[in-house]
Design a protein around this motif. Structure first.
Motif, PDB file in Angstrom:
ATOM      1  N   UNK A  79       0.805  -1.220   0.000  1.00 43.03           N
ATOM      2  CA  UNK A  79       0.000   0.000   0.000  1.00 43.03           C
ATOM      3  C   UNK A  79       0.832   1.262   0.000  1.00 43.03           C
ATOM      4  N   UNK A  80       2.152   1.122   0.195  1.00 44.28           N
ATOM      5  CA  UNK A  80       3.043   2.288   0.183  1.00 44.28           C
ATOM      6  C   UNK A  80       3.154   2.853  -1.224  1.00 44.28           C
ATOM      7  N   UNK A  81       3.222   4.155  -1.305  1.00 38.92           N
ATOM      8  CA  UNK A  81       3.342   4.845  -2.594  1.00 38.92           C
ATOM      9  C   UNK A  81       4.683   5.566  -2.670  1.00 38.92           C
ATOM     10  N   UNK A  82       5.120   5.828  -3.885  1.00 33.63           N
ATOM     11  CA  UNK A  82       6.464   6.339  -4.097  1.00 33.63           C
ATOM     12  C   UNK A  82       6.781   7.616  -3.350  1.00 33.63           C
ATOM     13  N   UNK A  83       5.825   8.541  -3.300  1.00 33.00           N
ATOM     14  CA  UNK A  83       6.116   9.821  -2.647  1.00 33.00           C
ATOM     15  C   UNK A  83       6.329   9.653  -1.147  1.00 33.00           C
ATOM     16  N   UNK A  84       5.859   8.537  -0.578  1.00 32.22           N
ATOM     17  CA  UNK A  84       6.053   8.298   0.849  1.00 32.22           C
ATOM     18  C   UNK A  84       7.477   7.838   1.166  1.00 32.22           C
ATOM     19  N   UNK A  85       8.222   7.414   0.144  1.00 31.35           N
ATOM     20  CA  UNK A  85       9.603   6.971   0.330  1.00 31.35           C
ATOM     21  C   UNK A  85      10.628   8.026  -0.081  1.00 31.35           C
ATOM     22  N   UNK A  86      10.209   9.006  -0.849  1.00 21.65           N
ATOM     23  CA  UNK A  86      11.145   9.933  -1.484  1.00 21.65           C
ATOM     24  C   UNK A  86      12.048  10.656  -0.489  1.00 21.65           C
ATOM     25  N   UNK A  87      11.508  11.049   0.655  1.00 23.55           N
ATOM     26  CA  UNK A  87      12.295  11.826   1.630  1.00 23.55           C
ATOM     27  C   UNK A  87      13.455  11.023   2.198  1.00 23.55           C
ATOM     28  N   UNK A  88      13.365   9.692   2.188  1.00 26.71           N
ATOM     29  CA  UNK A  88      14.465   8.875   2.701  1.00 26.71           C
ATOM     30  C   UNK A  88      15.753   9.171   1.943  1.00 26.71           C
ATOM     31  N   UNK A  89      15.642   9.312   0.623  1.00 24.85           N
ATOM     32  CA  UNK A  89      16.818   9.543  -0.206  1.00 24.85           C
ATOM     33  C   UNK A  89      17.324  10.978  -0.117  1.00 24.85           C
ATOM     34  N   UNK A  90      16.476  11.901   0.258  1.00 33.09           N
ATOM     35  CA  UNK A  90      16.861  13.317   0.301  1.00 33.09           C
ATOM     36  C   UNK A  90      17.378  13.761   1.674  1.00 33.09           C
ATOM     37  N   UNK A 129      11.649   4.903 -19.134  1.00 35.23           N
ATOM     38  CA  UNK A 129      10.848   5.636 -18.158  1.00 35.23           C
ATOM     39  C   UNK A 129       9.426   5.090 -18.249  1.00 35.23           C
ATOM     40  N   UNK A 130       9.137   4.123 -17.402  1.00 33.01           N
ATOM     41  CA  UNK A 130       7.849   3.428 -17.472  1.00 33.01           C
ATOM     42  C   UNK A 130       6.902   3.949 -16.401  1.00 33.01           C
ATOM     43  N   UNK A 131       5.682   4.187 -16.802  1.00 34.80           N
ATOM     44  CA  UNK A 131       4.619   4.581 -15.866  1.00 34.80           C
ATOM     45  C   UNK A 131       3.890   3.311 -15.414  1.00 34.80           C
ATOM     46  N   UNK A 132       3.178   3.374 -14.284  1.00 34.84           N
ATOM     47  CA  UNK A 132       2.869   4.554 -13.474  1.00 34.84           C
ATOM     48  C   UNK A 132       3.700   4.662 -12.191  1.00 34.84           C
ATOM     49  N   UNK A 133       4.550   3.668 -11.872  1.00 31.65           N
ATOM     50  CA  UNK A 133       5.296   3.696 -10.613  1.00 31.65           C
ATOM     51  C   UNK A 133       6.359   4.780 -10.632  1.00 31.65           C
ATOM     52  N   UNK A 134       6.567   5.412  -9.487  1.00 35.53           N
ATOM     53  CA  UNK A 134       7.531   6.504  -9.405  1.00 35.53           C
ATOM     54  C   UNK A 134       7.848   6.800  -7.953  1.00 35.53           C
ATOM     55  N   UNK A 135       9.068   7.261  -7.693  1.00 36.95           N
ATOM     56  CA  UNK A 135       9.453   7.760  -6.374  1.00 36.95           C
ATOM     57  C   UNK A 135       9.872   9.212  -6.570  1.00 36.95           C
ATOM     58  N   UNK A 136       9.114  10.135  -6.011  1.00 39.10           N
ATOM     59  CA  UNK A 136       9.372  11.562  -6.212  1.00 39.10           C
ATOM     60  C   UNK A 136       8.607  12.352  -5.158  1.00 39.10           C
ATOM     61  N   UNK A 137       8.886  13.651  -5.092  1.00 30.89           N
ATOM     62  CA  UNK A 137       8.164  14.505  -4.148  1.00 30.89           C
ATOM     63  C   UNK A 137       6.675  14.592  -4.501  1.00 30.89           C
ATOM     64  N   UNK A 138       6.394  14.638  -5.803  1.00 29.66           N
ATOM     65  CA  UNK A 138       5.017  14.791  -6.244  1.00 29.66           C
ATOM     66  C   UNK A 138       4.177  13.581  -5.845  1.00 29.66           C
ATOM     67  N   UNK A 139       2.976  13.829  -5.391  1.00 33.48           N
ATOM     68  CA  UNK A 139       2.076  12.750  -4.985  1.00 33.48           C
ATOM     69  C   UNK A 139       1.759  11.860  -6.186  1.00 33.48           C
ATOM     70  N   UNK A 140       1.933  10.559  -5.994  1.00 31.54           N
ATOM     71  CA  UNK A 140       1.615   9.572  -7.021  1.00 31.54           C
ATOM     72  C   UNK A 140       0.749   8.508  -6.364  1.00 31.54           C
ATOM     73  N   UNK A 141      -0.480   8.348  -6.817  1.00 29.32           N
ATOM     74  CA  UNK A 141      -1.446   7.500  -6.128  1.00 29.32           C
ATOM     75  C   UNK A 141      -1.311   6.020  -6.483  1.00 29.32           C
ATOM     76  N   UNK A 142      -0.186   5.639  -7.089  1.00 26.27           N
ATOM     77  CA  UNK A 142       0.030   4.250  -7.469  1.00 26.27           C
ATOM     78  C   UNK A 142       0.808   3.522  -6.378  1.00 26.27           C
ATOM     79  N   UNK A 143       0.273   2.415  -5.907  1.00 25.46           N
ATOM     80  CA  UNK A 143       0.957   1.625  -4.887  1.00 25.46           C
ATOM     81  C   UNK A 143       2.136   0.876  -5.510  1.00 25.46           C
ATOM     82  N   UNK A 144       3.233   0.813  -4.779  1.00 23.88           N
ATOM     83  CA  UNK A 144       4.377   0.025  -5.207  1.00 23.88           C
ATOM     84  C   UNK A 144       4.102  -1.437  -4.861  1.00 23.88           C
ATOM     85  N   UNK A 145       4.286  -2.332  -5.835  1.00 19.59           N
ATOM     86  CA  UNK A 145       3.967  -3.743  -5.615  1.00 19.59           C
ATOM     87  C   UNK A 145       5.111  -4.622  -6.103  1.00 19.59           C
TER      88      UNK A 145
END
Length: 593
Positions: A448-459, A484-500
């Motif tokens: 259920x975790x999404x990419x934007x929830x992990x982004x701060x770890x790297x920064x 560059x494949x969608x929809x998964x992403x790790x970034x500051x911007x909110x991305x509503x796709x769960x990482x699986x």
């Protein structure tokens, strides 16, 4: 054409059309990342060659919008006295246009080059201004561009089912069930990588992206109309799974959409990745549009067992190329720089390409190599030009970000390498980037975790000293498809796709000082599930990380342990693949620290 410049030529066409502004996106009718030469309208107009941007031309002023990766590049390539430079995200086109528009303004756009989400965003900013958005039947730049290239005709080939893990007809049936469940009669697909995945084919219409330009209209019963230039098929057409597929000409898509609308059908169209023209045609004919993300996009990202195995194999072969390259670079770069004959950025990029070509199933690079010395590395998407390329001088750092397209997988890796001694400042920044990389590499996160929830770890290691980087931390990568494949992403911007589990994604924090240096450490990773159900990243890239750039006083014991464990794995898996001086170098480069 007697106009003195592309901008003047465009404004002449605007005058004929009776419009006050024209939107020029970096896009084609397929909304793919890489576009053919005939579609590089932004480059023709402004000179900008980056991979993301947009221009807006009004009668008496103009603006170009690019993101933080291209701040330096846009200043080098574009006349900023003619085009004002705006940040693509901080001051986006819709906001800029809303601030400029006046009552009665007619703002023209090509509906085949903009998505409905983009058009809705602009329309929202124009509310209350009295300005009007006007779709044009023919692109105004195409009218003015006398020597515009022809559309590409790259050959289409069948993709092996043993690599895909399922037949194309099974894939179409699977997606068709999703259409039926959503109450849609058909799905309009325009993204090249989605179509290549769905049809189990690969193509050659644009560099770096082995997929054909075409459209697909998939019916809820599993039948499909494939809109593609018939000349793209070679003698192996019989190998392509065409069950339930009818091939039609590219220009007949509009008629098919109109027919669906006239029959009061509901057509599923992705609002973010399909041209708004498709919506307009269906609705004008009386049909309904189901606006939702193309279900192929997420299905493609959830790689099956065969695709995961293929990606592992491709990345292992690519890592061999990296080991050979890094060994060569270490043996030659500093020595040649001291002798006054430094390696050039192009020579270095050519060398790793030479090693990639030695590998089985290699097709082409997955993007234009970012081979960058010194200040050039501060341009996140820098590409060296012959005769103008930088040199790997003594006591500097060199950044190489590159990848390969193999039939069984796509790769993307970045390493930053010391050419002799470097400053304490560079070591500090490099170590903080490494700490961020390790933080993400060791993260364990619940479903259920999404990419934007992990982004701060790297920064966080950079944030602690008031620093940051202006790009995402991770993007999806396809299987012999888009790097560059969608929809998964790790970034500051909110991305509503769960990482699986089964998704592939990069881990690539960085840091950049304009005109001085750039640092990035990137591995391609597979998301895997642990025994307790939590998810984590498993490295697919197996290339040594330069320890000479590390300030070990900044690393914790856990971080050192991770680095040693990673290098132990690199040694174990890569040593049997190389020999001689390369193997000797590998053993030294992966010694525990």
């Amino acid at each position: 054409m007697l106009a003195t410049s592309p901008l003047a030529a465009l404004r002449a066409e605007m005058e004929k059309e009776g419009v006050d502004a024209f939107l020029v996106p970096l896009a084609d009718v397929h909304q793919g990342e890489y576009i053919a030469e005939r579609d590089k309208r932004l480059k023709w107009l402004t000179g900008f060659t980056g991979s993301a941007g947009m221009a807006i031309v009004r009668r008496h002023d103009a603006a170009i919008f690019v993101d933080g990766r291209y701040t330096v590049q846009v200043a080098r390539q574009v006349d900023l006295e003619t085009f004002s430079h705006q940040h693509l995200h901080d001051h986006p086109p819709a906001k800029w246009l809303g601030e400029k528009a006046s009552k009665g303004d007619r703002i023209a756009y090509d509906p085949w080059l903009h998505t409905s989400a983009q058009v809705d965003a602009i329309a929202g900013k124009l509310e209350g201004t009295g300005a009007e958005l006007v779709p044009v039947q023919e692109n105004l730049i195409d009218r003015a561009w006398d020597d515009q290239p022809a559309a590409p005709l790259g050959r289409v080939i069948a993709y092996p089912e043993d690599m895909a893990g399922e037949s194309a007809s099974d894939r179409r049936a699977k997606i068709a069930k999703l259409l039926k469940a959503a109450g849609a009669d058909a799905l309009a697909i325009t993204l090249p990588d989605n179509i290549a995945w769905l049809m189990n084919v690969r193509g050659a219409d644009v560099p770096y992206n082995p997929m054909p330009h075409s459209f697909v209209l998939l019916r809820a019963d599993g039948r499909a109309d494939w809109f593609i230039d018939d000349r793209k098929f070679g003698p192996d057409r019989a190998d392509i799974d065409m069950k339930g597929v009818t091939v039609r000409s590219m220009d007949s898509l509009s008629d098919a959409l109109k027919a669906a609308g006239s029959a009061r059908k509901t057509v599923w169209i992705d609002p973010n990745w399909s041209p708004v023209a498709a919506n307009q045609i269906v609705e004008a004919a009386g049909g309904k549009v189901h606006k939702a993300a193309d279900p192929v996009t997420l299905a493609k990202a959830h790689k099956n067992t065969h695709e995961r195995q293929a990606m592992r194999a491709a990345n292992k072969r690519d890592s061999v190329a990296w080991v050979k390259f890094l060994s060569w670079l270490d043996a030659n770069a500093h020595k040649r720089a001291k002798a006054g004959n430094p390696i050039s950025e192009i020579e270095a990029a050519d060398k790793i390409l030479e090693h990639r070509k030695e590998a089985n199933q290699f097709m082409e690079p997955s993007f234009e190599s970012i081979s960058a010395a010194d200040g050039n590395a501060a341009l996140c998407h820098y590409a060296p030009e012959p005769g103008k390329e930088g040199k790997l001088e003594a006591n500097t750092i060199y950044l190489l970000d590159c990848g390969g397209q193999y039939l069984d997988g796509t790769t993307d890796t970045t390493r930053t390498i010391a050419i002799g001694d470097v400053s304490d400042e560079v070591k500090d920044r490099y170590t903080r980037v490494l700490k961020g990389h390790i933080a993400l590499a060791t993260a364990r996160f619940p479903k259920g975790t999404k990419g934007h929830q992990l982004d701060a770890l790297a920064r966080m290691p950079l944030w602690q000293v008031g620093l940051d980087y202006d790009h995402g931390t991770g993007h999806g990568v396809g299987v012999g498809l888009s790097v560059h494949e969608h929809p998964q992403r790790i970034a500051k911007q909110v991305n509503d796709i769960e990482l699986v589990a089964g998704m592939t994604i990069t881990n690539e924090p960085g840091y950049y000082e304009a005109d001085r240096f750039g640092i990035r450490i990137e591995n391609l990773c597979e998301i895997v599930e642990g025994e307790d159900g939590f998810l984590e990243l498993h490295d697919l890239t197996l290339a040594p990380i330069d320890t000479r750039l590390i300030d070990f006083s900044l690393l914790t014991k856990a971080e050192v342990d991770w680095l040693n464990a990673y290098h132990a794995r690199v040694r174990t898996e890569m040593a049997p693949q190389v020999d001689g001086e390369v193997k000797d170098w590998l053993m030294k480069a992966t010694e525990a620290v």
